[in-house]
Design a protein around this motif. Structure first.
Motif, short mmCIF file in Angstrom:
data_model
loop_
_atom_site.label_atom_id
_atom_site.label_comp_id
_atom_site.label_asym_id
_atom_site.label_seq_id
_atom_site.Cartn_x
_atom_site.Cartn_y
_atom_site.Cartn_z
N GLY A 212 0.84 -1.20 0.00
CA GLY A 212 0.00 0.00 0.00
C GLY A 212 0.86 1.24 0.00
N LYS A 213 0.48 2.22 0.79
CA LYS A 213 1.27 3.45 0.92
C LYS A 213 2.49 3.13 1.78
CE LYS A 213 -2.37 6.82 0.40
NZ LYS A 213 -3.11 7.94 1.01
N THR A 214 3.67 3.36 1.21
CA THR A 214 4.91 3.01 1.89
C THR A 214 5.88 4.18 1.91
OG1 THR A 214 6.03 2.18 -0.09
CG2 THR A 214 4.69 0.59 1.14
N VAL A 215 6.82 4.12 2.86
CA VAL A 215 7.92 5.08 2.96
C VAL A 215 9.21 4.30 3.14
CG1 VAL A 215 8.92 7.00 4.28
CG2 VAL A 215 6.42 6.79 4.09
N THR B 91 23.54 2.65 4.48
CA THR B 91 23.63 1.19 4.53
C THR B 91 22.41 0.51 5.13
OG1 THR B 91 24.73 1.16 6.67
CG2 THR B 91 26.15 1.27 4.70
N ILE B 92 21.48 1.27 5.67
CA ILE B 92 20.27 0.71 6.28
C ILE B 92 19.06 1.41 5.69
CG2 ILE B 92 18.95 0.43 8.45
CD1 ILE B 92 21.41 -1.31 8.44
N ILE B 93 18.02 0.64 5.39
CA ILE B 93 16.74 1.21 4.95
C ILE B 93 15.67 0.79 5.94
CG2 ILE B 93 14.95 1.19 3.18
CD1 ILE B 93 17.16 0.90 1.09
N HIS B 94 14.90 1.76 6.43
CA HIS B 94 13.71 1.48 7.24
C HIS B 94 12.52 1.58 6.29
CE1 HIS B 94 15.98 3.18 10.96
NE2 HIS B 94 16.37 1.96 10.64
N TYR B 95 11.68 0.56 6.35
CA TYR B 95 10.53 0.46 5.44
C TYR B 95 9.26 0.47 6.27
CZ TYR B 95 7.31 -1.98 2.19
OH TYR B 95 6.26 -2.35 1.40
N TYR B 96 8.36 1.38 5.94
CA TYR B 96 7.09 1.57 6.65
C TYR B 96 5.97 1.31 5.65
CZ TYR B 96 10.34 4.37 9.49
OH TYR B 96 11.42 4.81 10.22
N ALA B 97 5.08 0.36 5.95
CA ALA B 97 4.05 -0.01 4.97
C ALA B 97 2.66 -0.07 5.59
CB ALA B 97 4.39 -1.37 4.35
N HIS B 98 1.66 -0.08 4.73
CA HIS B 98 0.23 -0.14 5.05
C HIS B 98 -0.28 1.18 5.63
CE1 HIS B 98 0.45 -4.30 4.00
NE2 HIS B 98 1.09 -4.66 5.10
N LEU B 99 0.39 2.28 5.30
CA LEU B 99 -0.02 3.57 5.85
C LEU B 99 -1.40 3.98 5.32
CD1 LEU B 99 3.34 5.53 5.45
CD2 LEU B 99 2.44 4.41 7.52
N LYS B 100 -2.13 4.69 6.16
CA LYS B 100 -3.40 5.29 5.73
C LYS B 100 -3.11 6.56 4.93
CE LYS B 100 -7.69 7.28 7.41
NZ LYS B 100 -8.49 7.63 8.58
N SER C 147 -3.66 -0.09 4.07
CA SER C 147 -3.53 -0.05 2.61
C SER C 147 -2.75 -1.26 2.12
CB SER C 147 -2.86 1.25 2.16
OG SER C 147 -1.56 1.38 2.69
N GLY C 148 -2.85 -1.53 0.84
CA GLY C 148 -2.18 -2.71 0.28
C GLY C 148 -2.95 -3.96 0.63
N ASN C 149 -2.23 -5.03 0.99
CA ASN C 149 -2.89 -6.31 1.26
C ASN C 149 -3.24 -6.52 2.73
OD1 ASN C 149 -0.42 -6.88 2.39
ND2 ASN C 149 0.08 -8.57 1.01
#
Length: 174
Positions: free
Chosen positions: A91-94, A102-111, A135-137
């Motif tokens: 869904g809506k991600t950041v 060297t590091i990625i923080h992934y935030y998902a399913h945001l409204k 959002s998303g699945n």
């Protein structure tokens, strides 16, 4: 499957039995990230990193932080907003990349995204990113933040497959 101890340039790590996923330590001490959902305590977190997904075909490689829809989502650590993206699964991600890249923080399913949030923006721990959603699945009956931490290389694109790190020990001091 037992853990395979290994050493990288960044310090001690533990790999899963087939040596493909980091499941334990990183060079960051326990509890060094901010819990990315406002009002959630360490005691409310559940380590869902190794739980099966898609009928057992894959593991989660993240934790789900259950919270009411609309609860503020904040940056867990400093970095640069690398990508705001909509995908069928997330869904809506950041995607936020660490200052050393060297590091990625992934935030998902945001409204929603936080007002004014933009790619290239510098953030620090606690900077608003959006709100909890489904959002998303994700199921509308279980709003949550899907939070992942990935080790990558400084030159890799945000969408490049990276090594999943378990966020749970980075969020909880024990």
């Amino acid at each position: 499957q037992g853990l395979i101890p290994a050493v990288s340039r960044s310090g001690a790590i533990a790999l899963d039995g087939d040596g493909t996923r980091i499941v334990a330590a990183t060079n960051a001490p326990r509890g060094t990230l901010t819990i990315p959902v406002v009002g959630i305590t360490p005691a409310q977190l559940v380590d869902t990193f190794t739980q099966a997904r898609a009928g057992g075909a894959r593991v989660h490689d993240a934790i789900d932080i259950m919270a009411p829809e609309g609860r503020p989502v904040i940056a867990a650590g400093p970095g640069t907003v690398e990508k705001l993206f909509f995908s069928q699964q997330g869904g809506k991600t950041v995607y936020v990349r660490s200052p050393d890249r060297t590091i990625i923080h992934y935030y998902a399913h945001l409204k929603d995204y936080a007002q004014g949030l933009a790619e290239g923006q510098q953030v620090r721990a606690g900077t608003p990113l959006g709100t909890v959603g489904w959002s998303g699945n994700a199921s509308p009956d279980a709003p949550h933040l899907h939070f992942a931490v990935m080790r990558t290389t400084p030159q890799a694109a945000w969408y490049t497959r990276a090594v999943a790190l378990n966020p749970y020990p980075l969020l909880v001091r024990r």
